[in-house]
Design an enzyme around this catalytic site. Structure first.
Site, PDB file in Angstrom:
ATOM      1  N   CYS A  30       0.863  -1.188   0.000  1.00 17.62           N
ATOM      2  CA  CYS A  30       0.000   0.000   0.000  1.00 17.62           C
ATOM      3  C   CYS A  30       0.894   1.231   0.000  1.00 17.62           C
ATOM      4  O   CYS A  30       1.626   1.469  -0.954  1.00 17.62           O
ATOM      5  CB  CYS A  30      -0.969  -0.023   1.174  1.00 17.62           C
ATOM      6  SG  CYS A  30      -0.171  -0.178   2.788  1.00 17.62           S
ATOM      7  N   ARG A  79      -2.058  -0.754   5.518  1.00 18.15           N
ATOM      8  CA  ARG A  79      -3.297  -1.272   4.940  1.00 18.15           C
ATOM      9  C   ARG A  79      -3.068  -2.663   4.354  1.00 18.15           C
ATOM     10  O   ARG A  79      -3.937  -3.525   4.412  1.00 18.15           O
ATOM     11  CB  ARG A  79      -3.807  -0.319   3.848  1.00 18.15           C
ATOM     12  CG  ARG A  79      -4.428   0.943   4.371  1.00 18.15           C
ATOM     13  CD  ARG A  79      -4.792   1.900   3.246  1.00 18.15           C
ATOM     14  NE  ARG A  79      -3.633   2.585   2.686  1.00 18.15           N
ATOM     15  CZ  ARG A  79      -3.672   3.445   1.680  1.00 18.15           C
ATOM     16  NH1 ARG A  79      -4.822   3.696   1.083  1.00 18.15           N
ATOM     17  NH2 ARG A  79      -2.584   4.051   1.251  1.00 18.15           N
TER      18      ARG A  79
END
Lengths: 293, 159
Positions: free
Chosen positions: A250, A255
């Site tokens: 990410c 994430r």
């Protein structure tokens, strides 16, 4: 509270359902001396403003990152962290947090670098606990200090570095970019509503499929989707296969640790690594290719 | 010599400068977050207009300013995000310490105010979002000072 009855964790078809616990389970184990509940948030004020009774805090900036080297804490610091929150290697740690357990799975991933396998995520995270009106406290618990002995940190299984990613790209192996579609297309260099953290170029790593991390979550209560729903997203839409050698990334690897968790434990894929250098490294790296529409 | 900032903010920064325990720091900030009150309905009501959204604030905080006396403003904030506790604490501090303060003092609020209040452990994204809240308040004051010779004279005198 939601009125629709949802399948229990055991009924959702996960490869490793034992890695998730429900809010009910946590409520029943608040006093369990073999369980340590750990809150990990992005917002540093959430834990002091109220947390699950008995829960300790692990902060991703202060506790999990090396302050001088862009890297995670070393074995000695991990041992110190675990000892300070009164954890033993045999103890089960249960993570939960804000933003659909985004930071909880990040902390979980870092703990796996040190092989603390007695680790679980509370399904639904802080959001579900709050929605259910369960007790919260501002009292900071103190546990007797332990002498935690950690295994050596092993980055080889679940962590990917830039040279490995480059080789992965050249071998046309699958990558999943879990950022927003706008970031993936290079239309923005940071996630929506977040400031730019300094990538020079916008786009994605060549060959990466785009599956925003939060698609794995039921937004109304933060719980994970069923295995069937997840397979629809990752296998049918993104085209990855369970036995693939997969790298997820990410912006800084937070994430994507969530997607790593979903693929590894809920779908049972055996070869998933998280590239924590992610776009803040790749988007600034001299001499590597990017792709954009 | 540094320029004078609103006295209430200076007092608060003095208090924070002596804190070494982060939970003590967080306790005070949480009290501010508890005291946060959203913009009154006679000014705005949800859904709030997008042109009042604070840029780069992940907590989706909205901002308004209204004159409060000749050279001061009342600052208002609102957030539709129930977990926006740091942003609410920052907003409450800005309202409590800077609303009603002369614009020539507000323009001198230090840009690193979030770090001075929240400590050095703030993540970059979070820091910049809070800095953006501070920037909204300073911008209102700066715009006023630019068109106000009296404010400029006050600023030069360092009062």
């Amino acid at each position: 509270m939601a009125t629709v009855t949802k399948p229990t964790i055991q009924d959702r078809g996960y490869a490793h359902p034992e890695v998730l616990v429900s809010t009910d389970w946590v409520a029943e184990h608040l006093e369990d001396p073999n369980v340590r509940i750990i809150e990990s948030n992005e917002d540093p004020l959430l834990y002091p403003s109220g947390h699950i009774p008995g829960a300790v805090e692990v902060d991703w900036v202060r506790d999990l990152n090396d302050p001088l080297v862009r890297d995670y804490l070393d074995k000695e610091r991990f041992e110190e962290l675990m000892s300070s929150i009164g954890v033993t290697p045999e103890m089960t740690v249960v993570f939960y947090g804000d933003k659909n357990n985004w930071w909880a799975t990040y902390a979980f991933w870092v703990f796996q670098l040190f092989g603390h396998e007695n680790a679980k995520i509370m399904d639904g995270g802080r959001l579900k606990w709050e929605l259910e009106g369960r007790p919260m406290t501002r009292e900071i618990p103190k546990y007797p200090r332990t002498q935690y002995k950690a295994k050596d940190r092993d980055d080889s299984r679940i962590r990917a570095f830039r040279d490995q990613v480059l080789a992965h790209v050249e071998a046309h192996k699958p990558l999943i970019d879990v950022r927003s579609p706008e970031e993936y297309r290079g239309e923005r260099l940071h996630m929506p509503d977040y400031p730019n953290e300094g990538a020079l170029r916008g786009g994605h790593i060549p060959g990466a499929a785009n599956v925003p991390w939060s698609r794995a979550i039921n937004p109304e209560d933060g719980t994970f989707k069923t295995a069937e729903e997840l397979r629809e997203i990752y296998e049918k839409e993104a085209g990855v296969k369970p036995d693939d050698d997969i790298i997820v990334y990410c912006r800084i690897g937070e994430r994507s640790s969530h997607t790593w968790f979903v693929l590894t434990y809920l779908l049972g894929y055996p070869h998933v690594r998280n590239y924590d250098g992610s776009w803040t490294e790749w988007g600034n790296l001299v001499g590597v290719p990017i792709e954009k529409p | 010599m540094s320029q004078p900032i609103p006295p209430k903010l200076a007092e608060l920064l003095d208090e924070f400068a002596d804190i070494t325990d982060r939970y003590e720091r967080y306790e005070i900030l949480t009290e501010f977050a508890d005291a946060f009150r959203p913009v009154p309905e006679h000014i705005a009501r949800p859904p709030y207009p997008q042109d009042h959204l604070v840029p780069y604030c992940e907590s989706q905080m909205y901002f308004w300013a209204r004159p409060d006396g000749d050279h001061a403003f009342k600052f208002y904030f609102a957030s539709e995000n129930a977990q926006s506790i740091s942003a609410r604490a920052m907003a409450a501090i800005l309202d409590e310490t800077c609303s009603g303060a002369p614009a020539w003092q507000v323009v001198h609020i230090p840009d690193d105010l979030p770090q001075r209040l929240f400590g050095k452990d703030l993540a970059m994204g979070r820091t910049l979002g809070l800095v953006s809240l501070v920037g909204m308040v300073k911008n209102v004051a700066r715009t006023h000072v630019k068109t106000c010779p009296q404010c400029q004279a006050q600023a030069e005198r360092g009062e």
